[in-house]
Design an enzyme around this catalytic site. Structure first.
Site, PDB file in Angstrom:
ATOM      1  NE  ARG A   1      45.247 -41.556  51.015  1.00 46.52           N
ATOM      2  CZ  ARG A   1      44.070 -41.575  51.061  1.00 46.52           C
ATOM      3  NH1 ARG A   1      43.318 -41.210  52.376  1.00 46.52           N
ATOM      4  NH2 ARG A   1      43.194 -41.818  49.922  1.00 46.52           N
TER       5      ARG A   1
ATOM      6  CG  HIS B   1      41.747 -45.935  55.766  1.00 44.23           C
ATOM      7  ND1 HIS B   1      42.593 -45.517  54.537  1.00 44.23           N
ATOM      8  CD2 HIS B   1      40.709 -44.664  55.859  1.00 44.23           C
ATOM      9  CE1 HIS B   1      41.903 -44.488  54.289  1.00 44.23           C
ATOM     10  NE2 HIS B   1      41.191 -43.951  54.658  1.00 44.23           N
TER      11      HIS B   1
ATOM     12  CG  ASN C   1      34.950 -41.158  50.740  1.00 44.33           C
ATOM     13  OD1 ASN C   1      35.422 -40.207  50.178  1.00 44.33           O
ATOM     14  ND2 ASN C   1      35.431 -42.505  50.672  1.00 44.33           N
TER      15      ASN C   1
ATOM     16  CD  GLN D   1      45.581 -46.971  55.382  1.00 43.25           C
ATOM     17  OE1 GLN D   1      45.314 -46.268  56.051  1.00 43.25           O
ATOM     18  NE2 GLN D   1      45.020 -47.286  54.206  1.00 43.25           N
TER      19      GLN D   1
END
Length: 401
Positions: free
Chosen positions: A285, A333, A147, A314
């Site tokens: 991050r 995210h 990705n 998260q």
């Protein structure tokens, strides 16, 4: 037979999709630089369908259960009474995504006596205590490059969104207004600005290539300097350190892994090195940045905007200051979990599992830890240690909802 514990995000609030906006995905067979896409022997899903949520199960259920394995899929991952915590005790393999990470802390790894493989369906394995994995001889793998372009596209979108003040302007339209002065009082052109990336690996370099046509001045810093031919092609300026690069940039995009050497590298002191009115985009991050230092810099005007889709922990607690701070372009995210990306990382997850069960070598580029040491991509990009400290705060989100 193995027990596979898979942590995925929840299905859409209106139910798992039965139809999709598009009928298919464009076909690609390799990434920039020549690395091939994942090559599992087969897949049991339709590319373009939602695979990263609980019902999608990364398209793995038929494959695993038909081979006699046990697959447990849950979104309940945080806190001592979570499904993840209870099922982890006898799990052989843990799979999770960076977007909804199952934090494998030292304490959790100590409880997981059977754990042999921690597999990231995506890129970035900082939710795993790599030091404990090294010490316990647990293999850590991820689907490298799956990705990277997805994230690079997202970075460019967020840079433009911040500089052009897109989101507040869109809000005026949604609210029925036509307040042009309010929209443009914080809007600039990207053209001729200086944009720098911290790290120029797969994502960082893709960002640089996509920004070059905007006639910006491109800067980068990386512990692995790019080839001279690439620097000349893109007219790049290299800096030996992050701190050296910051004062030159109007926009800084963070594209490096999280490990002990990069944790909180953006803080009150380093923010003083930035131009007043600079922008930061962080899709790497959240823990690269000191949460409260960023909020203060937006409040006092040192930063003109901050956008990203990564938080720590998260999911972010409801009272996380990045949800409400000035001039933010934050989202959950999502940059690396488009339907296009899901098809690639689901296939890569299947490929890694096939290799693991069949005793075949996992691709070197997929490896983070193996044989009690950093390996493959891990040896190139990470450092030993643990970056999961504080992840227990994610349980606050669970309590809030």
């Amino acid at each position: 037979m193995a027990k596979i514990l898979c942590v995925l995000y929840d299905d859409p609030i209106d139910g798992y999709p039965t139809t999709y906006a598009r009928d298919d995905l464009p076909k690609i067979d390799h990434y920039p630089g020549g690395q091939t896409l994942p090559t599992p022997k087969a897949v049991d899903f339709t590319p373009g369908h939602l695979l990263g949520s609980v019902s999608g199960a990364l398209g793995l259920r038929k494959y695993l259960e038909s081979n006699g394995h046990t697959l447990v899929v849950t979104s309940d991952k945080d806190g001592p009474n979570s499904v993840f915590e209870k099922e982890l005790v006898d799990a052989d393999i843990v799979i999770s995504q960076p977007f909804w990470p199952a934090y494998l802390t030292p304490e959790r790894i100590a409880k997981a006596k059977n754990l042999k493989l921690a597999l990231t369906a995506g890129i970035g394995s900082d939710h795993v205590d790599l030091q404990s994995a090294i010490d316990r001889n647990i293999t850590v793998a991820e689907v490298t490059y799956c990705n990277s372009i997805s994230v690079a596209e997202h970075v460019v979108m967020m840079i433009l969104g911040l500089v052009r003040n897109y989101l507040p302007s869109h809000d005026w339209a949604r609210q029925g207004g036509w307040n042009i002065a309010d929209c443009v009082a914080h809007s600039y052109d990207l053209e001729a600005m200086s944009v720098g990336t911290v790290a120029a690996g797969r994502i960082g370099l893709a960002v640089l290539r996509r920004l070059a046509p905007f006639d910006v001045k491109l800067h980068y810093t990386d512990r692995h300097r790019l080839p001279d031919a690439v620097e000349k092609e893109l007219n790049l300026t290299w800096h030996a350190s992050r701190e050296e690069m910051y004062p030159h940039c109007d926009v800084v995009t963070l594209n490096c892994p999280l490990h002990p050497e990069t944790e909180h590298m953006i803080n009150d002191e380093t923010l003083k090195l930035f131009k007043r009115g600079a922008y930061i985009v962080n899709t790497a991050r959240g823990k690269l940045c000191d949460r409260d230092a960023v909020a203060r810099a937006l409040e006092n005007g040192q930063l003109a905007g901050y956008a990203g889709d990564v938080w720590f922990p998260q999911p972010a607690p409801a009272d996380h200051p990045w949800r409400t701070m000035k001039w933010n372009g934050m989202t959950p995210h999502i940059s690396g979990t488009s339907l296009s990306a899901q098809a690639r990382y689901a296939a890569g997850t299947r490929e890694i599992l096939e290799c693991f069960f069949e005793g075949r070598a996992i691709r070197d580029e997929y490896l983070i830890v193996q044989g009690g040491a950093l390996a493959g991509t891990g040896a190139h990009s990470y450092s030993k240690g643990n970056a999961t400290g504080g992840s227990e705060e994610a349980a606050k989100f669970k309590k809030a909802v």
